[in-house]
Design an enzyme around this catalytic site. Sequence first.
Site, PDB file in Angstrom:
ATOM      1  N   PRO A 165       0.817  -1.223   0.000  1.00 27.65           N
ATOM      2  CA  PRO A 165       0.000   0.000   0.000  1.00 27.65           C
ATOM      3  C   PRO A 165       0.853   1.277   0.000  1.00 27.65           C
ATOM      4  O   PRO A 165       0.511   2.241  -0.667  1.00 27.65           O
ATOM      5  CB  PRO A 165      -0.815  -0.131   1.291  1.00 27.65           C
ATOM      6  CG  PRO A 165      -0.924  -1.607   1.514  1.00 27.65           C
ATOM      7  CD  PRO A 165       0.349  -2.201   0.986  1.00 27.65           C
ATOM      8  N   GLY A 186       5.073   1.575  -3.867  1.00 25.42           N
ATOM      9  CA  GLY A 186       4.803   1.226  -5.262  1.00 25.42           C
ATOM     10  C   GLY A 186       6.056   1.499  -6.074  1.00 25.42           C
ATOM     11  O   GLY A 186       6.950   0.658  -6.158  1.00 25.42           O
ATOM     12  N   GLU A 208       5.019  -3.033 -13.752  1.00 20.40           N
ATOM     13  CA  GLU A 208       6.451  -3.331 -13.905  1.00 20.40           C
ATOM     14  C   GLU A 208       7.269  -2.038 -14.080  1.00 20.40           C
ATOM     15  O   GLU A 208       8.278  -2.004 -14.781  1.00 20.40           O
ATOM     16  CB  GLU A 208       6.678  -4.353 -15.023  1.00 20.40           C
ATOM     17  CG  GLU A 208       5.946  -5.649 -14.659  1.00 20.40           C
ATOM     18  CD  GLU A 208       6.415  -6.888 -15.367  1.00 20.40           C
ATOM     19  OE1 GLU A 208       7.550  -6.921 -15.851  1.00 20.40           O
ATOM     20  OE2 GLU A 208       5.633  -7.857 -15.396  1.00 20.40           O
TER      21      GLU A 208
HETATM   22  N1  COS Z   1      19.601  -5.054 -11.105  1.00 16.99           N
HETATM   23  C1  COS Z   1      20.253  -5.426  -9.987  1.00 16.99           C
HETATM   24  N2  COS Z   1      20.444  -4.598  -8.943  1.00 16.99           N
HETATM   25  C2  COS Z   1      19.968  -3.353  -9.039  1.00 16.99           C
HETATM   26  C3  COS Z   1      19.265  -2.911 -10.171  1.00 16.99           C
HETATM   27  C4  COS Z   1      19.106  -3.808 -11.250  1.00 16.99           C
HETATM   28  N3  COS Z   1      18.454  -3.469 -12.365  1.00 16.99           N
HETATM   29  N4  COS Z   1      18.885  -1.634  -9.970  1.00 16.99           N
HETATM   30  C5  COS Z   1      19.338  -1.281  -8.759  1.00 16.99           C
HETATM   31  N5  COS Z   1      20.000  -2.322  -8.202  1.00 16.99           N
HETATM   32  C6  COS Z   1      20.693  -2.354  -6.903  1.00 16.99           C
HETATM   33  C7  COS Z   1      21.642  -1.181  -6.801  1.00 16.99           C
HETATM   34  O1  COS Z   1      22.890  -1.500  -7.355  1.00 16.99           O
HETATM   35  C8  COS Z   1      21.726  -0.954  -5.317  1.00 16.99           C
HETATM   36  O2  COS Z   1      22.613  -1.866  -4.753  1.00 16.99           O
HETATM   37  P1  COS Z   1      23.875  -1.345  -3.874  1.00 16.99           P
HETATM   38  O3  COS Z   1      23.239  -0.635  -2.713  1.00 16.99           O
HETATM   39  O4  COS Z   1      24.588  -2.594  -3.487  1.00 16.99           O
HETATM   40  O5  COS Z   1      24.633  -0.453  -4.763  1.00 16.99           O
HETATM   41  C9  COS Z   1      20.322  -1.342  -4.833  1.00 16.99           C
HETATM   42  O6  COS Z   1      19.764  -2.182  -5.847  1.00 16.99           O
HETATM   43  C10 COS Z   1      19.440  -0.132  -4.637  1.00 16.99           C
HETATM   44  O7  COS Z   1      19.373   0.559  -5.863  1.00 16.99           O
HETATM   45  P2  COS Z   1      18.932   2.067  -5.951  1.00 16.99           P
HETATM   46  O8  COS Z   1      19.692   2.883  -4.931  1.00 16.99           O
HETATM   47  O9  COS Z   1      19.006   2.496  -7.370  1.00 16.99           O
HETATM   48  O10 COS Z   1      17.403   1.988  -5.467  1.00 16.99           O
HETATM   49  P3  COS Z   1      16.313   3.129  -5.372  1.00 16.99           P
HETATM   50  O11 COS Z   1      15.491   2.847  -4.200  1.00 16.99           O
HETATM   51  O12 COS Z   1      16.922   4.473  -5.509  1.00 16.99           O
HETATM   52  O13 COS Z   1      15.395   2.985  -6.690  1.00 16.99           O
HETATM   53  C11 COS Z   1      14.114   2.074  -8.484  1.00 16.99           C
HETATM   54  C12 COS Z   1      15.303   1.970  -7.505  1.00 16.99           C
HETATM   55  C13 COS Z   1      13.362   3.371  -8.472  1.00 16.99           C
HETATM   56  C14 COS Z   1      14.720   1.858  -9.856  1.00 16.99           C
HETATM   57  C15 COS Z   1      13.218   0.873  -8.069  1.00 16.99           C
HETATM   58  O14 COS Z   1      12.650   1.099  -6.803  1.00 16.99           O
HETATM   59  C16 COS Z   1      12.137   0.554  -9.057  1.00 16.99           C
HETATM   60  O15 COS Z   1      12.370  -0.088 -10.080  1.00 16.99           O
HETATM   61  N6  COS Z   1      10.877   0.961  -8.740  1.00 16.99           N
HETATM   62  C17 COS Z   1       9.734   0.559  -9.494  1.00 16.99           C
HETATM   63  C18 COS Z   1       9.206  -0.723  -8.925  1.00 16.99           C
HETATM   64  C19 COS Z   1       8.347  -1.434  -9.910  1.00 16.99           C
HETATM   65  O16 COS Z   1       8.674  -1.593 -11.070  1.00 16.99           O
HETATM   66  N7  COS Z   1       7.228  -1.908  -9.415  1.00 16.99           N
HETATM   67  C20 COS Z   1       6.347  -2.673 -10.193  1.00 16.99           C
HETATM   68  C21 COS Z   1       5.882  -3.781  -9.328  1.00 16.99           C
HETATM   69  S1  COS Z   1       5.890  -5.297 -10.099  1.00 16.99           S
HETATM   70  S2  COS Z   1       4.366  -5.313 -11.301  1.00 16.99           S
END
Ligand code: COS
Length: 393
Positions: A127, A130, A373
């Site tokens: 909740p 996201g 996604e």
């Molecule tokens: N593959 C592997 N590891 C990854 C990665 C990837 N594509 N992207 C980030 N990471 C790792 C980073 O390297 C970091 O690790 P370290 O701390 O060891 O360096 C860790 O994950 C955290 O990454 P980051 O600081 O970039 O995280 P944030 O919280 O700033 O944001 C986003 C990441 C915004 C990209 C992420 O939260 C995201 O994709 N959000 C959308 C979620 C989503 O798609 N939801 C849909 C639900 S499923 S239908």
Amino acid sequence: MALDDETFGLLRDSVRRFVRERLMPAERVVEELDEVPADIVEDMKQLGLFGLSIPEEWGGIGLNMQQEVQVAYELGYTALAFRSVFGTNVGIGSQGILIDGTEAQKRDYLPRVASGELIMSFALTEPDAGSDAAALKLRAVRDGDDYLLSGTKRFITNAPRAGAFTLMARTDGAGAGGISAFIVPAGLPGLTIGLPDKKMGQRGTKTADVILDNVRVPAANIIGGVPGKGFKTAMKVLDRGRLHISAVACGQARRILDESIAYARERRQFGQRIGDFQLIQAMLADSQAELLAGWALVQETARRYDAAAAGLVGAGRSDPEVALHASATKLFVTEALGRIADRGVQIHGGSGYINEFAVERFYRDVRLLRLYEGTSQIQQIIIGRALVGPSPG
Ligand code: COS
């Protein structure tokens, strides 16, 4: 891992035939009943659709990404509800185990996932978490050899059908490093599924809350066996999922375009076919051009994904270049699909607003592709950050 060209060609042709002869005639029934008929689900199992991406050693078909996008394109030609039945088994539900799981976890789960006996769902969203997935709160507290899990997951695709979840929970302090991915069987005491969500479109797909109240899960169910790696597993799964969704989006675009061309050829106004008017042709041409560009991009990103795939397994993170390309592909293709669906309705005129015409349904269905996604804005953030690099401050 890949299927040989000849066998793959046969598979792709049989999926195409299945879509046209079995699924497309059932689209209206799915829309009316909000359910995919059980006999169709059985046929999907027979065709091997639940195991498309799972290697043959665990009972699947073992497609590589370049092959998977071709099949996803074919499946995208019909209502999205059909693909959704097995979509989580092929993608986000199973890939965490496949990429980062232990040998025992692969052996225990993947054969049942590949056959369709077990539906696996991916539970990340909550909740209050996201887009900011690293802020998730569902708690996992260590208790002997187990963890006790409590909290709520939201909008979980296939939750009402699932036999198990790949579920991200917080085993440690704040941030991404405190998240672990668990395999959680659906039947455990304390786990309940909410009522199915009432959505704008994609009738026949099922999403719901998953509520956990002190659910006891063995520590051995942590994917890979090591806590704190779950966020990276989820991100790797999503990189791949974004590419699969992009291929599905191209299939939807092809269908909407075909419906629009057929209508433009048949509908007459001002004494001629509306397709003879250049303003209609301009809309068709823009959609065709965007589809060709998007589909070329999907195939190119799939090629990059396969080239880098070996480095994914057990690694800290996926190739940042591949993540950037997957996000750019999803951003471009799903935004283009939104425009293509809008033009599809426009070409149909008033009829495009009437649910007798397929474009009305597709217009609603495809809206979700710019949200799930990772929203388009999240894709922009991933691309933008990768381009600019980490802030020196
Ligand atoms: N593959 C592997 N590891 C990854 C990665 C990837 N594509 N992207 C980030 N990471 C790792 C980073 O390297 C970091 O690790 P370290 O701390 O060891 O360096 C860790 O994950 C955290 O990454 P980051 O600081 O970039 O995280 P944030 O919280 O700033 O944001 C986003 C990441 C915004 C990209 C992420 O939260 C995201 O994709 N959000 C959308 C979620 C989503 O798609 N939801 C849909 C639900 S499923 S239908």
